[in-house]
Design an enzyme around this catalytic site. Structure first.
Site, PDB file in Angstrom:
ATOM      1  N   ARG A  62       0.833  -1.216   0.000  1.00 17.61           N
ATOM      2  CA  ARG A  62       0.000   0.000   0.000  1.00 17.61           C
ATOM      3  C   ARG A  62       0.858   1.253   0.000  1.00 17.61           C
ATOM      4  O   ARG A  62       0.489   2.263  -0.561  1.00 17.61           O
ATOM      5  CB  ARG A  62      -0.900  -0.003   1.257  1.00 17.61           C
ATOM      6  N   LYS A 171       1.888 -18.372   6.653  1.00 18.88           N
ATOM      7  CA  LYS A 171       1.134 -18.768   7.828  1.00 18.88           C
ATOM      8  C   LYS A 171       0.746 -17.514   8.608  1.00 18.88           C
ATOM      9  O   LYS A 171       1.387 -16.477   8.404  1.00 18.88           O
ATOM     10  CB  LYS A 171       1.952 -19.716   8.698  1.00 18.88           C
ATOM     11  N   ASP A 200       5.228 -23.735   5.417  1.00 17.90           N
ATOM     12  CA  ASP A 200       5.587 -23.997   6.810  1.00 17.90           C
ATOM     13  C   ASP A 200       7.104 -24.042   6.785  1.00 17.90           C
ATOM     14  O   ASP A 200       7.693 -25.015   6.284  1.00 17.90           O
ATOM     15  CB  ASP A 200       5.018 -25.332   7.298  1.00 17.90           C
ATOM     16  N   HIS A 201       7.748 -22.990   7.273  1.00 18.46           N
ATOM     17  CA  HIS A 201       9.188 -22.898   7.014  1.00 18.46           C
ATOM     18  C   HIS A 201       9.983 -24.013   7.682  1.00 18.46           C
ATOM     19  O   HIS A 201      11.109 -24.287   7.296  1.00 18.46           O
ATOM     20  CB  HIS A 201       9.739 -21.508   7.377  1.00 18.46           C
ATOM     21  N   LYS A 205      13.741 -26.552   6.560  1.00 23.72           N
ATOM     22  CA  LYS A 205      14.989 -26.704   7.328  1.00 23.72           C
ATOM     23  C   LYS A 205      15.698 -27.985   6.879  1.00 23.72           C
ATOM     24  O   LYS A 205      15.064 -29.021   6.695  1.00 23.72           O
ATOM     25  CB  LYS A 205      14.682 -26.759   8.834  1.00 23.72           C
ATOM     26  N   GLU A 239      11.716 -22.351  22.571  1.00 20.21           N
ATOM     27  CA  GLU A 239      12.382 -21.099  22.195  1.00 20.21           C
ATOM     28  C   GLU A 239      12.834 -20.375  23.449  1.00 20.21           C
ATOM     29  O   GLU A 239      12.166 -20.438  24.486  1.00 20.21           O
ATOM     30  CB  GLU A 239      11.430 -20.191  21.432  1.00 20.21           C
ATOM     31  N   ASP A 258       0.400 -20.957  16.947  1.00 17.92           N
ATOM     32  CA  ASP A 258       1.631 -20.412  16.379  1.00 17.92           C
ATOM     33  C   ASP A 258       2.650 -21.509  16.048  1.00 17.92           C
ATOM     34  O   ASP A 258       3.369 -21.411  15.059  1.00 17.92           O
ATOM     35  CB  ASP A 258       2.235 -19.406  17.373  1.00 17.92           C
ATOM     36  N   HIS A 263       4.193 -26.236  12.780  1.00 16.05           N
ATOM     37  CA  HIS A 263       5.566 -26.750  12.787  1.00 16.05           C
ATOM     38  C   HIS A 263       5.685 -28.105  13.515  1.00 16.05           C
ATOM     39  O   HIS A 263       6.271 -29.047  13.000  1.00 16.05           O
ATOM     40  CB  HIS A 263       6.519 -25.751  13.456  1.00 16.05           C
ATOM     41  N   LYS A 362       7.569 -20.470  24.537  1.00 13.03           N
ATOM     42  CA  LYS A 362       8.511 -19.347  24.481  1.00 13.03           C
ATOM     43  C   LYS A 362       9.127 -19.186  25.863  1.00 13.03           C
ATOM     44  O   LYS A 362       8.576 -19.647  26.852  1.00 13.03           O
ATOM     45  CB  LYS A 362       7.771 -18.069  24.071  1.00 13.03           C
TER      46      LYS A 362
HETATM   47  P1  NDP Z   1       4.162  -7.196   8.659  1.00 13.78           P
HETATM   48  O1  NDP Z   1       3.318  -6.831   9.831  1.00 13.78           O
HETATM   49  O2  NDP Z   1       5.535  -6.642   8.565  1.00 13.78           O
HETATM   50  O3  NDP Z   1       3.296  -6.805   7.378  1.00 13.78           O
HETATM   51  C1  NDP Z   1       3.762  -6.963   6.043  1.00 13.78           C
HETATM   52  C2  NDP Z   1       3.229  -5.826   5.208  1.00 13.78           C
HETATM   53  O4  NDP Z   1       1.818  -5.939   5.098  1.00 13.78           O
HETATM   54  C3  NDP Z   1       3.490  -4.472   5.819  1.00 13.78           C
HETATM   55  O5  NDP Z   1       4.752  -3.974   5.461  1.00 13.78           O
HETATM   56  C4  NDP Z   1       2.364  -3.638   5.261  1.00 13.78           C
HETATM   57  O6  NDP Z   1       2.722  -3.183   3.969  1.00 13.78           O
HETATM   58  C5  NDP Z   1       1.239  -4.648   5.122  1.00 13.78           C
HETATM   59  N1  NDP Z   1       0.331  -4.586   6.292  1.00 13.78           N
HETATM   60  C6  NDP Z   1       0.655  -4.542   7.603  1.00 13.78           C
HETATM   61  N2  NDP Z   1      -0.452  -4.511   8.365  1.00 13.78           N
HETATM   62  C7  NDP Z   1      -1.490  -4.546   7.526  1.00 13.78           C
HETATM   63  C8  NDP Z   1      -2.884  -4.548   7.716  1.00 13.78           C
HETATM   64  N3  NDP Z   1      -3.432  -4.504   8.927  1.00 13.78           N
HETATM   65  N4  NDP Z   1      -3.675  -4.594   6.621  1.00 13.78           N
HETATM   66  C9  NDP Z   1      -3.135  -4.626   5.400  1.00 13.78           C
HETATM   67  N5  NDP Z   1      -1.814  -4.644   5.165  1.00 13.78           N
HETATM   68  C10 NDP Z   1      -1.001  -4.602   6.202  1.00 13.78           C
HETATM   69  O7  NDP Z   1       4.165  -8.773   8.548  1.00 13.78           O
HETATM   70  P2  NDP Z   1       5.396  -9.773   8.467  1.00 13.78           P
HETATM   71  O8  NDP Z   1       6.252  -9.389   7.323  1.00 13.78           O
HETATM   72  O9  NDP Z   1       5.990  -9.938   9.798  1.00 13.78           O
HETATM   73  O10 NDP Z   1       4.650 -11.133   8.146  1.00 13.78           O
HETATM   74  C11 NDP Z   1       4.050 -11.377   6.906  1.00 13.78           C
HETATM   75  C12 NDP Z   1       3.390 -12.745   6.919  1.00 13.78           C
HETATM   76  O11 NDP Z   1       4.370 -13.731   7.176  1.00 13.78           O
HETATM   77  C13 NDP Z   1       2.342 -12.902   8.026  1.00 13.78           C
HETATM   78  O12 NDP Z   1       1.317 -13.722   7.553  1.00 13.78           O
HETATM   79  C14 NDP Z   1       3.107 -13.598   9.133  1.00 13.78           C
HETATM   80  O13 NDP Z   1       2.259 -14.365   9.956  1.00 13.78           O
HETATM   81  C15 NDP Z   1       4.040 -14.489   8.328  1.00 13.78           C
HETATM   82  N6  NDP Z   1       5.264 -14.847   9.060  1.00 13.78           N
HETATM   83  C16 NDP Z   1       6.106 -13.860   9.486  1.00 13.78           C
HETATM   84  C17 NDP Z   1       7.260 -14.189  10.176  1.00 13.78           C
HETATM   85  C18 NDP Z   1       8.215 -13.128  10.600  1.00 13.78           C
HETATM   86  O14 NDP Z   1       9.244 -13.498  11.144  1.00 13.78           O
HETATM   87  N7  NDP Z   1       7.951 -11.857  10.370  1.00 13.78           N
HETATM   88  C19 NDP Z   1       7.604 -15.606  10.481  1.00 13.78           C
HETATM   89  C20 NDP Z   1       6.668 -16.562   9.949  1.00 13.78           C
HETATM   90  C21 NDP Z   1       5.546 -16.165   9.274  1.00 13.78           C
HETATM   91  P3  NDP Z   1       2.010  -1.931   3.292  1.00 13.78           P
HETATM   92  O15 NDP Z   1       1.556  -1.014   4.370  1.00 13.78           O
HETATM   93  O16 NDP Z   1       3.076  -1.337   2.414  1.00 13.78           O
HETATM   94  O17 NDP Z   1       0.894  -2.504   2.504  1.00 13.78           O
HETATM   95  C1  BG6 Z   2       7.206 -18.732  13.527  1.00 17.90           C
HETATM   96  C2  BG6 Z   2       6.452 -18.284  14.738  1.00 17.90           C
HETATM   97  O1  BG6 Z   2       6.383 -19.455  12.670  1.00 17.90           O
HETATM   98  O2  BG6 Z   2       8.285 -19.567  13.941  1.00 17.90           O
HETATM   99  C3  BG6 Z   2       7.361 -17.574  15.723  1.00 17.90           C
HETATM  100  O3  BG6 Z   2       5.414 -17.397  14.343  1.00 17.90           O
HETATM  101  C4  BG6 Z   2       8.542 -18.439  16.071  1.00 17.90           C
HETATM  102  O4  BG6 Z   2       6.646 -17.247  16.916  1.00 17.90           O
HETATM  103  C5  BG6 Z   2       9.210 -18.933  14.800  1.00 17.90           C
HETATM  104  O5  BG6 Z   2       9.442 -17.679  16.841  1.00 17.90           O
HETATM  105  C6  BG6 Z   2      10.298 -19.943  15.123  1.00 17.90           C
HETATM  106  O6  BG6 Z   2      11.002 -20.270  13.963  1.00 17.90           O
HETATM  107  P1  BG6 Z   2      12.524 -20.767  14.050  1.00 17.90           P
HETATM  108  O7  BG6 Z   2      12.852 -21.084  12.636  1.00 17.90           O
HETATM  109  O8  BG6 Z   2      13.295 -19.627  14.620  1.00 17.90           O
HETATM  110  O9  BG6 Z   2      12.520 -21.945  14.957  1.00 17.90           O
END
Ligand code: NDP
Ligand code: BG6
Length: 510
Positions: A62, A171, A200-201, A205, A239, A258, A263, A362
């Site tokens: 956005r 996820k 599912d990351h 691994k 963790e 989570d 996982h 955690k």
């Molecule tokens: P973010 O909260 O950083 O959001 C990603 C992007 O989505 C933002 O930069 C924003 O971009 C847009 N966004 C944020 N909030 C909203 C909202 N309420 N409505 C619409 N758009 C929104 O998420 P992550 O990058 O942390 O995670 C992305 C996905 O990956 C999620 O589904 C998360 O569960 C999954 N995930 C994340 C992990 C992590 O380590 N971060 C680990 C495993 C899974 P913009 O404003 O430019 O549109």
């Molecule tokens: C994510 C969870 O899917 O896996 C986090 O949302 C968690 O809460 C993470 O910390 C753990 O991943 P890893 O690869 O660090 O074991």
């Protein structure tokens, strides 16, 4: 019917990693996951020469971000998070083919602009590209994105051809069985199942992939891999970190959603499934679904099969840390569990009577993910445990992370003139044998999706089977609220209730 006959574009685990010319479109490109994992994964595939010669990256979000600024952000992400340094020659080539499109996730015309942008790239290149959409946004906008990919015709790009469009979905995939079914239905309305890659990351691994190799490329395990020789199985995903800055997300989630539903259940499925008929994606996923369906509904009564808890204040890594309820963004009366443990029974010929214990939390004593296969003790006719002999049950442990490897606990004679015994550990460590710096999970998964290998992704029926088991637990915990929530000190191995869960069967956590 073979996998490739069923889905001609869905290959199984293979040695051939060549992807067709591809454009990867990341939704949520300004986000945390994109910076920490996705951009570094794409970059490292580039370093290894695994990206197709014609590879393009398009960020979508956005926030309006000029192309140059997005490239700058990507370079910063590589410098900060990549496992390897930024090599200008590799990055410059990738950067030249990186661009950004601004638009809302529910803004239909913005998807037409995206389609136009992709068409322009193809026109310049002079050939069609496979499109891999990566949905890396919060789950609240998964459905609008999928609907707009359908309505704009983007999902149907080159349908029926080897380079037809694909989608990776992050996820959490739903928050319970009903929402997972609804999301599957939304996907099915737009994509064929073989175009969908639910991530599912953990499956990316190295050590998790090695589970398949250890089980099915070694003849010594299979004869023992059943109720006749195995006493119990323990799967731990612990963790050391707390919820950190993710309180808002975590309050809606908790340990069961989570970590356990995805996982940990994937580790269980790979450990306990029957040998697949081939390394094809469908063969392996068929076996995982069969296994998940054989798990019996959980006893949710007072002395049942589940335990939950929140961490209190304590010590981790030599420093004092606060309790969950004092963390940022957490309700004072939160009923969200940061620890969950389950005792599962698998009702099939191989596993009947063998408890499978799963736990994840955690702020536990240390970061460790491990699968421990605990064997039955030998008949005590010659060596009986007691004063004279220090004996342990044999255990085979898959160390998923850290210190990746495999260990076997055996009983050995202590050198000397009398017969004394002592448990010893025989180990294999990845770092010693293969060196470190192995590919990150997301590298493997992005490559597999580009190549069309769905083996390390979750199929729709698989996620539903797992939610079917977990949803009644979530409902029971939601109904109870904070009542009955245990606590455990940060830096410990969890609450007493989780010990009791095992003690009822005469077991204890390793
Ligand atoms: P973010 O909260 O950083 O959001 C990603 C992007 O989505 C933002 O930069 C924003 O971009 C847009 N966004 C944020 N909030 C909203 C909202 N309420 N409505 C619409 N758009 C929104 O998420 P992550 O990058 O942390 O995670 C992305 C996905 O990956 C999620 O589904 C998360 O569960 C999954 N995930 C994340 C992990 C992590 O380590 N971060 C680990 C495993 C899974 P913009 O404003 O430019 O549109
Ligand atoms: C994510 C969870 O899917 O896996 C986090 O949302 C968690 O809460 C993470 O910390 C753990 O991943 P890893 O690869 O660090 O074991």
């Amino acid at each position: 019917m073979s996998d490739t006959q069923r889905h001609p574009f869905l290959h199984g685990l293979s040695k051939h990693r060549g992807a067709p010319p591809t454009v990867v479109v990341i939704f949520g490109a300004s986000g945390d996951l994109t910076a920490r994992k996705l951009i570094p994964a794409v970059y490292n595939l580039g370093v290894d020469g695994l990206l197709p010669a014609d590879f393009y990256l398009v960020g979508y979000g956005r926030k309006p971000i000029p192309d140059d600024e997005f490239r700058g952000l990507a370079a910063e992400a590589i410098k900060e998070f990549s496992r390897r340094e930024l090599v200008p020659a590799v990055w410059d080539r990738l950067a030249a083919r990186t661009s950004y499109v601004a638009g809302g996730y529910d803004e239909r015309p913005a998807f037409d602009r995206l389609a136009q942008h992709l068409a322009e790239i193809e026109k310049q290149l002079g050939r069609p590209l496979q499109t891999l959409f990566y949905i890396s946004t919060p789950p609240s906008v998964f459905a609008p994105i999928i609907a707009n990919l359908g309505a704009s015709g983007l999902a149907a790009r080159y349908v029926g051809e080897p380079h037809q469009a694909k989608v990776i979905v992050e996820k959490p995939f739903g928050k319970d069985l009903a929402s997972a079914r609804a999301l599957n239905a939304t996907l099915r309305g737009v994509f064929e199942e073989h175009q969908v890659y639910r991530i599912d990351h953990y499956l990316g691994k190295e050590t998790v992939q090695d589970l398949l190799v250890q089980r099915f490329a070694n003849a010594i395990f299979e004869p023992l891999w059943n109720r006749n020789f195995i006493d119990n199985v323990q799967i731990t995903v612990a963790e050391e970190v707390g919820v950190g800055s993710r309180g808002g997300y975590y309050e809606q989630s908790g340990a069961l959603r989570d970590m356990i539903q995805n996982h940990t259940m994937q580790l269980l499925a790979l450990t306990a499934m029957e040998p697949p008929v081939s390394l094809g994606a469908e063969s392996i996923r068929d076996e995982k679904v069969k296994l998940l369906k054989a798990i019996q509904p959980l006893d949710l009564g007072p002395n049942g099969d589940v335990a939950r808890a929140q961490y209190g204040a304590g010590m981790t890594g030599g420093r004092k840390v606060r309790g969950y309820l004092e963390e940022e963004g957490i309700a004072a009366n939160s009923a969200t569990e940061t620890y969950a443990a389950l005792r599962l029974s698998i009702n099939n010929w191989r596993w009947q009577g063998v408890p499978f214990y799963l736990r994840s939390g955690k702020r536990m004593a240390r970061r460790v993910s491990e699968i421990a296969i605990n064997f039955k003790r030998p008949p005590g006719t010659l060596f009986a445990a007691g004063d004279e002999f220090d004996l342990a049950a044999n255990t085979l442990s898959f160390q998923i992370q850290p210190d990746e490897g495999l260990g076997v606990i055996l009983n050995a004679k202590v050198p000397g003139l009398e017969t004394r015994t002592q448990p010893v550990k025989m180990s294999f460590r990845y770092a010693t044998t293969f060196g470190s710096n192995t590919p990150e999970a997301y590298e493997r998964l992005v490559l597999d999706a580009m190549v069309g290998d769905g083996t390390l992704f979750i199929r729709g029926d698989e996620t539903e089977a797992s939610w079917r088991l977990c949803t009644p637990v979530l409902e029971a915990w939601a109904a109870a609220g904070p009542q009955g929530m245990d606590t455990y000190p940060a830096g410990s191995w969890g609450p007493p209730a989780a010990e009791t869960l095992l003690a009822r069967n005469g077991h204890h956590w390793r």
